[in-house]
Scaffold this motif. Sequence first.
Motif, mmCIF file in Angstrom:
data_model
loop_
_atom_site.group_PDB
_atom_site.id
_atom_site.type_symbol
_atom_site.label_atom_id
_atom_site.label_comp_id
_atom_site.label_asym_id
_atom_site.label_seq_id
_atom_site.Cartn_x
_atom_site.Cartn_y
_atom_site.Cartn_z
ATOM 1 N N UNK A 1 -18.409 -7.338 -2.866
ATOM 2 C CA UNK A 1 -18.070 -6.501 -1.980
ATOM 3 C C UNK A 1 -16.545 -5.970 -2.836
ATOM 4 N N UNK A 2 -16.192 -4.763 -2.553
ATOM 5 C CA UNK A 2 -14.790 -4.294 -3.180
ATOM 6 C C UNK A 2 -13.752 -4.626 -2.335
ATOM 7 N N UNK A 3 -12.540 -5.069 -2.662
ATOM 8 C CA UNK A 3 -11.612 -5.558 -1.629
ATOM 9 C C UNK A 3 -10.949 -4.228 -1.119
ATOM 10 N N UNK A 4 -10.603 -3.227 -2.245
ATOM 11 C CA UNK A 4 -9.938 -2.026 -1.408
ATOM 12 C C UNK A 4 -11.106 -0.838 -2.157
ATOM 13 N N UNK A 5 -11.390 -0.414 -1.109
ATOM 14 C CA UNK A 5 -12.883 0.689 -0.877
ATOM 15 C C UNK A 5 -12.379 1.912 -1.411
ATOM 16 N N UNK A 6 -11.087 2.363 -1.616
ATOM 17 C CA UNK A 6 -11.144 3.723 -1.702
ATOM 18 C C UNK A 6 -10.176 4.262 -2.929
ATOM 19 N N UNK A 7 -10.454 4.752 -4.039
ATOM 20 C CA UNK A 7 -9.702 5.037 -5.132
ATOM 21 C C UNK A 7 -9.206 6.357 -4.698
ATOM 22 N N UNK A 8 -7.575 6.495 -4.660
ATOM 23 C CA UNK A 8 -7.106 7.584 -4.132
ATOM 24 C C UNK A 8 -6.119 7.979 -5.402
ATOM 25 N N UNK A 9 -6.374 9.419 -5.603
ATOM 26 C CA UNK A 9 -5.318 9.895 -6.521
ATOM 27 C C UNK A 9 -4.965 11.471 -6.204
ATOM 28 N N UNK A 10 -3.369 11.590 -6.647
ATOM 29 C CA UNK A 10 -3.130 12.903 -6.170
ATOM 30 C C UNK A 10 -1.660 13.092 -7.127
ATOM 31 N N UNK A 11 -1.482 14.323 -6.932
ATOM 32 C CA UNK A 11 -0.072 14.784 -7.565
ATOM 33 C C UNK A 11 0.866 15.229 -6.422
ATOM 34 N N UNK A 12 2.073 14.624 -6.788
ATOM 35 C CA UNK A 12 3.261 15.034 -5.685
ATOM 36 C C UNK A 12 4.205 15.983 -6.765
ATOM 37 N N UNK A 13 4.319 17.140 -6.032
ATOM 38 C CA UNK A 13 5.606 18.105 -6.819
ATOM 39 C C UNK A 13 6.621 18.240 -5.857
ATOM 40 N N UNK A 14 7.889 17.984 -6.228
ATOM 41 C CA UNK A 14 8.919 17.925 -5.613
ATOM 42 C C UNK A 14 10.139 18.156 -6.220
ATOM 43 N N UNK A 15 11.283 17.687 -5.743
ATOM 44 C CA UNK A 15 12.496 17.858 -6.437
ATOM 45 C C UNK A 15 13.249 16.230 -6.148
ATOM 46 N N UNK A 42 10.065 15.950 -11.062
ATOM 47 C CA UNK A 42 9.522 17.014 -10.425
ATOM 48 C C UNK A 42 8.057 16.953 -9.971
ATOM 49 N N UNK A 43 7.360 15.904 -10.839
ATOM 50 C CA UNK A 43 5.991 15.875 -10.763
ATOM 51 C C UNK A 43 5.722 14.326 -10.945
ATOM 52 N N UNK A 57 -1.581 9.471 1.699
ATOM 53 C CA UNK A 57 -1.269 10.860 1.604
ATOM 54 C C UNK A 57 -0.302 11.161 2.597
ATOM 55 N N UNK A 58 -0.282 10.630 3.692
ATOM 56 C CA UNK A 58 1.243 10.870 4.628
ATOM 57 C C UNK A 58 2.223 10.820 4.079
ATOM 58 N N UNK A 59 2.489 9.465 3.419
ATOM 59 C CA UNK A 59 3.787 8.973 2.616
ATOM 60 C C UNK A 59 4.007 9.962 1.572
ATOM 61 N N UNK A 60 3.097 10.454 0.642
ATOM 62 C CA UNK A 60 3.099 11.330 -0.576
ATOM 63 C C UNK A 60 3.565 12.779 -0.123
ATOM 64 N N UNK A 61 2.832 13.154 1.053
ATOM 65 C CA UNK A 61 3.403 14.507 1.507
ATOM 66 C C UNK A 61 4.603 14.593 2.124
ATOM 67 N N UNK A 62 5.324 13.462 2.497
ATOM 68 C CA UNK A 62 6.691 13.379 2.805
ATOM 69 C C UNK A 62 7.496 13.741 1.786
ATOM 70 N N UNK A 63 7.069 13.367 0.557
ATOM 71 C CA UNK A 63 7.993 13.543 -0.567
ATOM 72 C C UNK A 63 8.056 14.811 -1.336
ATOM 73 N N UNK A 64 6.895 15.692 -0.977
ATOM 74 C CA UNK A 64 6.686 17.045 -1.648
ATOM 75 C C UNK A 64 5.415 17.376 -1.258
ATOM 76 N N UNK A 65 4.948 18.504 -2.071
ATOM 77 C CA UNK A 65 3.617 19.111 -1.838
ATOM 78 C C UNK A 65 2.753 18.238 -2.662
#
Length: 83
Positions: A1-15, A42-43, A57-65
């Motif tokens: 069994x996988x301990x952490x199930x979701x591979x989460x990847x994204x880009x944050x664009x901000x200042x 910026x990225x 996702x919620x935390x990253x969205x608080x930092x930028x787009x």
Amino acid sequence: MIEYRYDTQLLIEGKNLDEDAIYTYFVDNFAGDCLLAVGDEELVKIHYHTNEPWKVLEYCASLGEIYDIVVEDMDRQARGLQG
């Protein structure tokens, strides 16, 4: 069994993004592994294995787009199913 199930990847664009501060926030606030937080003011690219990708996702969205969001279910992938 996988301990952490979701591979989460994204880009944050901000200042004034700080990859070290982002990395530390993840370590202090989210259970997971395989963390990458790399970029510049910026990225920032995020890669993280977790059971609660919505919190990431919620935390990253608080930092930028946020965009180029990918959340893959590694448990399903391990069973040969579409992730």
